[in-house]
Design a protein around this motif. Structure first.
Motif, PDB file in Angstrom:
ATOM      1  N   GLU A  62       0.867  -1.185   0.000  1.00  0.00           N
ATOM      2  CA  GLU A  62       0.000   0.000   0.000  1.00  0.00           C
ATOM      3  C   GLU A  62       0.894   1.221   0.000  1.00  0.00           C
ATOM      4  N   ASN A  86      -2.999  -2.948  -1.472  1.00  0.00           N
ATOM      5  CA  ASN A  86      -2.917  -4.400  -1.338  1.00  0.00           C
ATOM      6  C   ASN A  86      -2.429  -5.083  -2.625  1.00  0.00           C
ATOM      7  N   ARG A  96       3.321   2.373   2.717  1.00  0.00           N
ATOM      8  CA  ARG A  96       2.622   2.482   4.004  1.00  0.00           C
ATOM      9  C   ARG A  96       2.495   1.105   4.663  1.00  0.00           C
ATOM     10  N   ARG A  97       2.262   0.131   3.824  1.00  0.00           N
ATOM     11  CA  ARG A  97       2.176  -1.241   4.325  1.00  0.00           C
ATOM     12  C   ARG A  97       2.767  -2.180   3.293  1.00  0.00           C
ATOM     13  N   GLU A 111       5.390  -5.551   1.998  1.00  0.00           N
ATOM     14  CA  GLU A 111       6.813  -5.865   1.963  1.00  0.00           C
ATOM     15  C   GLU A 111       7.298  -6.040   0.528  1.00  0.00           C
TER      16      GLU A 111
END
Lengths: 547, 343
Positions: A303, A314, A349-350, A352
């Motif tokens: 994200e 996602n 933001r999120r 890997e």
């Protein structure tokens, strides 16, 4: 009417002529396309039309040019600006003010056009180019296509008889390029404006032009109707290549004109047995025996965005070593954001990102770029050294690696730059400069490569060379990701195509599946032979031979 | 009919507003008023900022930097003030000696003055389109005005180019360790800037923009005017001939002004936008006028503009009436917010 008579031109301090005894006639109200390889003198020819050559550039001129009753070489750009409008490659490089309406009015104010007329002319060009809703906007907030239309409007406000455009769509995405070309067609048809346009990607322009002027590297020129010139020109789009090989007459220049030939040969109907066969076969032969895919780049649950605006949500993606993956999608959808995340220029933001099995979290851009090198859209922003070889040495020093001259020589040979080794990089052609930048990022022998719009401004020859190079590196095991709007290039080199939509990936698969069925991204060949899995001229020629 | 303009008040009104703002800030040393002005001017800039344009320099962020730097610099170099915070060894070159609270506060006030001036210019620059600025310039200086506008337009382009170059160099492992490491950032920026300048010059030439060569008559007048000015200076300072010098310089000035007028008339220009004065200008001018009277007129509250923390720090005086008068500079905000209710 435009008339060149035995025009020769040589730039200052250059031993060779750039234009050699050019003689041609372009009728009033015609739409002319100027084609030729990089450095063949297309821009020079255009600049002769408004006197920028020789008044701005200097140099020696022989012969003459006439635009109706005017002689641009004698009168110069100031006088000719009333008769010949010129639009350049980069819209940004031609703006003086900051708002659409003020920019259009600027040249009229300078020419002291009476205020009543000035208002009318501004309104007229705003309407002509569909810019009225944007009139109060800051130029920096417009898209590339909108900016280029403002540049055309600003030029047209002076009511020239001739509009000259030097690769106006080379820096635009396909939709913006279409908008600009549609605007030009309207101006040519509705106003009878004489248009002279130089363009590398002739596939999108050929169907709309009346004449083609083709230059070669020696500065010689041939001109005539498109079918006549394209029948022998080496610079032709895939459709024309296939049509010439198949002997289709009269030579089709658009998909619409080519379809009846395909139908006549029984190739336009969808044939379940044929679907994908030739394409897949062609690809398999090009890539060699199938290897088990070894993931090189892995993205999980990514994200990312700017401020409060999320761009990617996602997103999961795996890129294998030895694979050329093409990333496509409309402007502003997040392609550059994804690239920035991959190379550490933007922190997600999120999620890997792993390169060669190792997470990039906490690593700096320099460390990541040793494993996943990235070629930015503007390779010039990278080049600063005195010689081509020095550019490569600089990267090695940046990474504190030993300067290995043998490695530099080998890479320069691969890039086709051995003879340019000691040249100043910024003096080279755009294709060569791009290869220097490519060398500068890949001298560390990274396992992966990211290329952002690498075909912008390249001619067919330079594109073919780049494609060949990427194929070779892919065969040697590199994972290559290319962001491009150039569907013909994508069709030629891709093993896999990804299409990015709102928030994430909306298509992922082999090119003949993703591109062949896409109404927006299908290349010319896929449109002529729908459902056959043919994407490139070589696919089609192979298929036609089998037939 | 005039083309729709995003400017709600006349460019001349904005120029008067800027003049009043600069004068007010320059006359104020009271940190409370300076803070009030800083926030007020930031608000003006924010309400005038067109949609889609980024703030080139956040005045509050600039103020934090300027105030901190001012405090540090003053504390390290000025030794006045009674409240000693810490005493550095006198042997320390340049910064040795007592660090006083008063010096820190004085430095902070200097930073505040600078920040308020920047905020005033920022608000003016945000509100005024470049075309409006050019319209204020006399015709004789038109080419110069266009050159200035090109320079202003180039600032955001150059900032973007600098970002591109920085990212591109990072991608080849570049890191700034010593001053020489700045070259890979500077050279592409410089060369790219020159290339863009050449492209723009070519585009402008293609659009017919070129400065008109002055006529012989104008040249003669200009040379004559400059010669007369020089002769006047010689008369004044070398021979002490005050009357003759003044007369000669007056003639010289007249000749130069005449030459400029002639030059302007030889290069006719028209203007697309005509700005008209109205009730909005009246409101902004009244606000600016109120501020001007408050800071210039001899009344008791005016004394609170002055403030010095030396020799011992004291709280500055706050005069509510004066603070209210300073808010006159916020009239552009009122005009922008209340535009729909104004005729």
């Amino acid at each position: 009417m435009i008339e060149f008579a035995q025009l020769s031109y040589r730039y200052p301090d250059q031993p060779q002529v750039c234009l050699d005894q050019v003689s041609l006639t372009l009728p009033a109200g015609s739409f002319t396309l100027v084609i030729g390889p990089s450095g063949s003198g297309k821009s020079t020819l255009l600049r002769c039309l408004n006197g920028l050559v020789p008044h701005f550039s200097g140099g020696e001129v022989a012969g003459s040019v006439r635009i109706a009753a005017y002689d641009p070489i004698a009168l110069g750009p100031r006088v000719m600006s009333r008769h010949v409008g010129m639009v350049f490659q980069s819209p940004e490089a031609q703006f003086v003010l900051e708002r659409v309406e003020d920019e259009i009015a600027f040249a009229l104010e300078h020419a002291a056009v009476p205020r009543e007329q000035l208002r009318i002319r501004v309104e007229e060009v705003l309407d002509l180019l569909d810019l009225a809703p944007l009139r109060d906007r800051l130029l920096t907030t417009l898209s590339g296509g909108e900016r280029q239309r403002v540049a055309i409007a600003a030029t047209l406000a002076l009511q020239p008889e001739v509009l000259v455009l030097d690769e106006p769509t080379s820096q635009l995405d396909p939709q913006s390029a279409d908008d600009v070309l549609q605007a030009l067609v309207r101006l040519n048809h509705d106003l009878g404006l004489t248009i002279v346009l130089a363009e590398h990607r002739s596939e999108r322009v050929l169907p709309i032009v009346d004449l083609v002027v083709a230059l070669d590297r020696a500065g010689r020129v041939v001109s005539g109707p498109p079918r006549e010139i394209l029948a022998t020109s080496p610079l032709c789009p895939p459709l024309v290549t296939v049509a010439r090989a198949a002997g289709w007459q009269p030579l089709p220049l658009s998909v619409k004109e080519a379809r009846p030939f395909a139908t006549r040969q029984g190739l336009a109907q969808q044939d379940a047995i044929a679907v994908g066969k030739t394409g897949e076969a062609g690809r398999a032969s090009a890539t060699g025996p199938t290897r088990p895919p070894r993931p090189y780049l892995e993205i999980r649950g990514l994200e990312a965005g700017y401020g409060n605006t999320p761009v990617l949500r996602n997103l999961d993606l795996t890129i294998a070593a030895g694979e050329i993956t093409l990333l496509m999608g409309r402007n502003g959808i997040g392609k550059s954001t994804l690239l920035k995340c991959m190379i550490g220029l933007l922190r997600p933001r999120r999620g890997e990102i792993r390169i060669a099995g190792r997470s990039i979290a906490g690593r700096d851009v320099a460390a990541i770029s040793r494993e996943l090198a990235c070629l930015p859209q503007e390779p010039d922003s990278m080049l600063f050294a005195d010689t081509v070889a020095d550019e490569l040495r600089t990267t090695l020093r940046n990474h504190r690696l030993p300067v290995n001259e043998a490695l530099i020589d080998e890479l320069l040979a691969q890039l086709g730059l051995s003879e340019r080794r000691e040249r100043y990089p910024r003096d080279l052609s755009i294709g060569e400069r791009q290869r220097v930048a490519l060398g500068a990022i890949s001298i560390t022998r990274p396992g992966g490569l990211l290329l952002d719009e690498p075909t912008r401004g390249l001619d067919y020859e330079a594109k073919a060379m780049l494609g060949g190079l990427l194929r070779q590196w892919s065969r040697e095991g590199s994972a290559i990701i290319v962001v491009s709007h150039d569907v013909e290039f994508v069709a030629e080199i891709a093993d896999r195509v990804l299409i990015l939509g709102q928030g994430g990936l909306i298509a992922d698969g082999p090119p003949w599946n993703v591109l062949g069925n896409s109404p927006l991204f299908a290349p010319q060949i896929a449109r002529i032979f729908p459902g056959r899995g043919w994407l490139t001229a070589s696919n089609a020629l192979q298929g036609l031979q089998q037939k | 009919m005039t083309p729709r303009s995003l400017l709600l008040v006349h460019p001349v009104t904005w120029t008067i507003w800027l003049g009043t703002t600069l004068l007010t800030v320059s006359l104020t040393r009271n940190p409370l008023y300076l803070l009030l002005l800083l926030f007020g001017l930031t608000l003006v800039a924010e309400t005038e900022r067109p949609t889609g344009r980024a703030t080139p320099l956040d005045p509050i962020f600039f103020a934090v930097i300027a105030v901190s730097f001012g405090a540090l610099f003053n504390a390290a170099t000025i030794r006045y003030g009674d409240t000693v915070l810490v005493a550095l060894p006198a042997s320390w070159w340049l910064i040795g000696g007592p660090i006083t609270l008063e010096a820190v506060v004085f430095g902070m006030i200097n930073g505040l003055v600078l920040s308020a001036l920047v905020a005033g210019f920022g608000a003016f620059g945000t509100a005024m389109p470049i075309s409006a600025l050019i319209s204020l310039v006399p015709r004789a200086f038109y080419p110069l005005a266009v050159v200035m506008s090109v320079a202003v337009t180039y600032v955001p382009l150059t900032i973007r180019l600098a970002g591109q170059v920085r990212e591109a160099q990072q991608l080849r492992g570049h890191q700034v360790r010593v001053w020489r490491d700045g070259l890979p950032l500077l050279l592409p920026l410089l060369i790219g800037g020159l290339e863009r300048a050449l492209q723009l010059a070519e585009a402008m030439a293609a659009r017919g923009f070129a400065a008109d060569p002055p006529s012989n008559q104008v040249r003669m007048m200009l040379v004559g005017g400059l010669a007369a000015l020089f002769a006047g200076l010689l008369l004044q300072f070398a021979w002490g001939q005050v009357v003759a010098a003044s007369l000669t310089m007056l003639i010289g000035t007249g000749l130069i002004l005449w030459a400029l007028r002639e030059s302007g008339q030889q290069a006719p220009r028209t203007r697309y936008r005509l700005y008209r004065r109205g009730i909005r200008d009246m409101i902004v001018l009244l606000g600016a006028g109120l501020t001007l009277i408050a800071v210039l007129a001899p009344w008791p509250g005016r004394a609170s503009l002055a403030y010095t923390p030396y020799p011992m720090l004291q709280l500055p005086i706050f005069e509510p009436l004066l603070a209210l008068a300073l808010m006159g500079l916020l009239m552009p905000v009122a005009v922008r917010l209340g535009d729909r209710y104004l005729p």
